[in-house]
Design a protein around this motif. Structure first.
Motif, short mmCIF file in Angstrom:
data_model
loop_
_atom_site.label_atom_id
_atom_site.label_comp_id
_atom_site.label_asym_id
_atom_site.label_seq_id
_atom_site.Cartn_x
_atom_site.Cartn_y
_atom_site.Cartn_z
N UNK A 77 -5.27 31.99 -23.31
CA UNK A 77 -6.39 32.71 -22.98
C UNK A 77 -7.35 32.11 -21.93
N UNK A 78 -7.33 30.40 -22.30
CA UNK A 78 -7.55 29.84 -20.59
C UNK A 78 -6.90 29.85 -19.79
N UNK A 79 -5.61 29.97 -19.83
CA UNK A 79 -5.35 30.38 -18.04
C UNK A 79 -4.81 31.21 -18.00
N UNK A 80 -5.35 32.85 -18.81
CA UNK A 80 -5.55 34.05 -17.92
C UNK A 80 -6.83 33.63 -17.16
N UNK A 81 -7.92 33.11 -17.79
CA UNK A 81 -9.72 32.96 -17.89
C UNK A 81 -9.31 31.60 -16.33
N UNK A 82 -8.21 30.86 -16.39
CA UNK A 82 -8.44 30.34 -15.27
C UNK A 82 -7.78 30.57 -13.87
N UNK A 87 -9.76 33.38 -10.41
CA UNK A 87 -9.42 32.81 -8.41
C UNK A 87 -9.71 34.69 -8.19
N UNK A 88 -9.55 35.97 -8.71
CA UNK A 88 -9.89 36.79 -8.69
C UNK A 88 -11.22 37.04 -8.27
N UNK A 89 -12.34 36.48 -9.19
CA UNK A 89 -13.45 36.12 -8.49
C UNK A 89 -14.12 34.81 -7.04
N UNK A 90 -13.38 34.69 -6.98
CA UNK A 90 -12.96 33.98 -5.38
C UNK A 90 -12.58 34.37 -4.07
N UNK A 91 -11.53 35.81 -3.98
CA UNK A 91 -11.35 36.22 -3.47
C UNK A 91 -12.35 36.95 -2.14
N UNK A 92 -11.59 37.30 -0.85
CA UNK A 92 -12.66 37.41 -0.05
C UNK A 92 -13.32 38.93 -0.22
N UNK A 93 -12.01 39.85 -0.84
CA UNK A 93 -12.66 41.08 -1.77
C UNK A 93 -13.66 40.91 -2.52
#
Length: 113
Positions: A77-82, A87-93
């Motif tokens: 869970x920690x790896x998935x979140x990290x 990463x998905x929340x920091x994408x340009x999209x």
């Protein structure tokens, strides 16, 4: 086996006929029955010499499986979140909505002058 199935079918039939009446006693009766069954199962386990002689190794195996299972779930869970969610929340999209809203304010501000 047939007795068990027969009693279950009988309970279904009786429950079907009693369904329309108000039965406040059913929930406490079910709870009492479950408690009695757990007590009887515990007594049977406690009286079985084979189970009681191997309970230390069985308990140790259960603790190991619990620690590995829970620890693995926490780590994954920690790896998935990290690595996935962050990463998905920091994408340009994900910043498109912010950029669009900011551009709209700038355009709206220029038109208002």
């Amino acid at each position: 086996m047939l007795l068990t199935l027969g009693l279950m079918i009988l309970g279904i039939i009786v429950g079907r006929f009693l369904r329309t009446k108000k039965n406040a006693w059913v929930s406490p009766a079910v709870m009492a029955t479950v408690c009695i069954l757990l007590l009887i199962m515990g007594l049977r386990v406690g009286l079985n010499k084979d189970i009681m002689s191997s309970i230390r190794s069985t308990g140790l195996m259960a603790v190991i499986l619990f620690i590995c299972g829970t620890g693995g779930a926490v780590i994954l869970t920690w790896l998935f979140t990290k690595y996935i969610i962050d990463r998905r929340s920091n994408t340009p999209h994900s910043n498109i909505a912010k950029d669009t809203a900011e551009a709209g304010r700038q355009v709206g501000g220029a038109k208002g002058r």
